[in-house]
Design a protein around this motif. Structure first.
Motif, PDB file in Angstrom:
ATOM      1  N   SER A 278       0.858  -1.183   0.000  1.00 33.34           N
ATOM      2  CA  SER A 278       0.000   0.000   0.000  1.00 33.34           C
ATOM      3  C   SER A 278       0.891   1.228   0.000  1.00 33.34           C
ATOM      4  CB  SER A 278      -0.924   0.001   1.228  1.00 33.34           C
ATOM      5  OG  SER A 278      -0.146  -0.065   2.426  1.00 33.34           O
TER       6      SER A 278
ATOM      7  N   ASN B  90       2.807   4.220   1.022  1.00 30.38           N
ATOM      8  CA  ASN B  90       3.261   4.696   2.327  1.00 30.38           C
ATOM      9  C   ASN B  90       4.293   5.825   2.230  1.00 30.38           C
ATOM     10  OD1 ASN B  90       5.619   3.351   1.568  1.00 30.38           O
ATOM     11  ND2 ASN B  90       5.115   1.521   2.783  1.00 30.38           N
TER      12      ASN B  90
ATOM     13  N   ASP C  78      -3.351  -2.960  -0.274  1.00 32.02           N
ATOM     14  CA  ASP C  78      -4.440  -1.983  -0.266  1.00 32.02           C
ATOM     15  C   ASP C  78      -5.298  -2.194  -1.515  1.00 32.02           C
ATOM     16  OD1 ASP C  78      -6.129   0.119   0.038  1.00 32.02           O
ATOM     17  OD2 ASP C  78      -4.592   1.679   0.127  1.00 32.02           O
TER      18      ASP C  78
ATOM     19  N   ASN D 274      -8.499  -1.894  -1.921  1.00 38.66           N
ATOM     20  CA  ASN D 274      -9.521  -0.882  -2.161  1.00 38.66           C
ATOM     21  C   ASN D 274      -8.980   0.254  -3.019  1.00 38.66           C
ATOM     22  OD1 ASN D 274     -11.527  -2.216  -0.701  1.00 38.66           O
ATOM     23  ND2 ASN D 274     -10.909  -1.262   1.241  1.00 38.66           N
ATOM     24  N   THR D 275      -7.776   0.730  -2.687  1.00 35.50           N
ATOM     25  CA  THR D 275      -7.179   1.813  -3.478  1.00 35.50           C
ATOM     26  C   THR D 275      -6.860   1.347  -4.887  1.00 35.50           C
ATOM     27  OG1 THR D 275      -6.231   2.863  -1.506  1.00 35.50           O
ATOM     28  CG2 THR D 275      -5.240   3.413  -3.629  1.00 35.50           C
TER      29      THR D 275
END
Length: 328
Positions: free
Chosen positions: A197, A199, A251, A253-254
């Motif tokens: 994800s 960061n 991640d 969803n992203t």
């Protein structure tokens, strides 16, 4: 039949004056014998050899013609074929953060991704392709090019630890867009492969996705990593790298939102085979139709003419020194 050097065929015209010279020469070229009278031979028929001796000249001209044709390099070509193929601008954005060394793929995520990406590039013959790598920052590995050898060589030599560690997905998309914005293809897309994800980085992933949408660039996102936990590389206090089981956190969803907002598609690759299937599906989805003419093969084909030249020369030589031998 085609010829590599068709201008040589004009040399065949030399046969015309040589033939005319031969015919004119025959008027004054005949055997003589001093006799008081030839009345006894007047009724004798002409020998077949008298007519056949002109065949020697025909054989010599045939040999010359065959040699000229050989110099013109006759060639055989397989037929032209027109196929519908694909032509588009594509950027492969590859995550090269340290977590890509996790061994839930064979031998690890990083090398599995490189192998499948190489197969994908090899199959896209008409595309303009670039490579962007990202970790804590992003970098253009190969600018947009149709040179498959350059792309494949870069992937083969690509190693970890070339960028600061981290996962800057937004920066990876932004750099990819910079490579694509000058492209002339109607279809432009990014294939983004990551195992984590966002960061770090300057550009937020969803902001980069909005820019991509405005530019008409589709983004296919791939989350690479098995479900559950995987052996991740961990540096110990002594500096050694050990692999310890850790939860796989992607991640999704992203990544799914990025794909949906740009007209692309999100994929989850949980193993080598699934990753291959993902790239195969993207290969089928990302198509721009165009007609291209292909030519399969060209090959010199002078063997027949060489054998004919040899046969004519040999036959003339044998006849001239046997049946049609002249004295002196």
């Amino acid at each position: 039949m085609h010829f590599a050097h068709p201008n040589f065929l004009w040399t065949l015209l030399v046969i015309v004056p040589v033939t005319a010279w031969y015919i004119l020469k025959q008027k004054d070229s005949h055997a003589t014998m001093a006799l008081s009278t030839s009345q006894a031979f007047a009724a004798l028929p002409r020998s077949w050899k008298q007519y056949l001796r002109h065949f020697l000249f025909v054989l010599r001209m045939a040999t010359l013609a065959c040699l000229i044709i050989i110099m013109a390099r006759p060639q055989e070509r397989d037929s032209w074929r027109t196929t519908s193929t694909e032509g588009t601008d594509i950027v492969l954005a590859l995550d090269v953060s340290s977590s890509m060394l996790a061994r839930d793929f064979d031998p690890d995520r990083f090398n599995a991704a490189k192998e499948v990406a190489a197969k994908f590039i090899s199959g896209r013959e008409s595309d303009n392709i670039g490579i962007v790598i990202f970790a804590g920052e992003s970098l253009t590995g190969v600018p947009m090019t149709v040179d498959r050898a350059q792309l494949l060589q870069y992937l083969q030599n690509l190693d970890m630890n070339v960028l600061e560690d981290g996962t800057a997905i937004g920066d990876g998309i932004a750099t990819s867009l910079n490579r694509l914005k000058e492209g002339k293809a109607k279809s432009k897309s990014i294939i983004l492969l990551t195992d984590g994800s966002n960061n770090t980085g300057v550009v937020a992933p969803l902001t980069a996705a909005e820019v991509a949408k405005e530019l008409g660039v589709k983004i296919y996102t791939i989350g690479i990593g098995t479900n559950g936990s995987a052996p991740y590389p961990v540096r110990t206090l002594t500096g050694r790298i050990e692999f310890q089981p850790q939860p796989v956190v992607i991640d999704e969803n992203t990544l799914r939102t990025i794909a949906d907002n740009t007209g692309g598609k999100y994929f989850r690759a949980t193993g080598n085979r699934v990753l291959e299937e993902v790239f195969a599906e993207i290969d089928a989805l990302e198509k721009t139709q165009m007609d291209v003419r292909h030519f399969s093969h060209t090959e010199d084909n002078y063997a027949l003419w060489a054998w004919l030249a040899l046969a004519c020369f040999t036959l003339e030589f044998v006849l001239r020194h046997t049946v049609l031998r002249s004295i002196p």
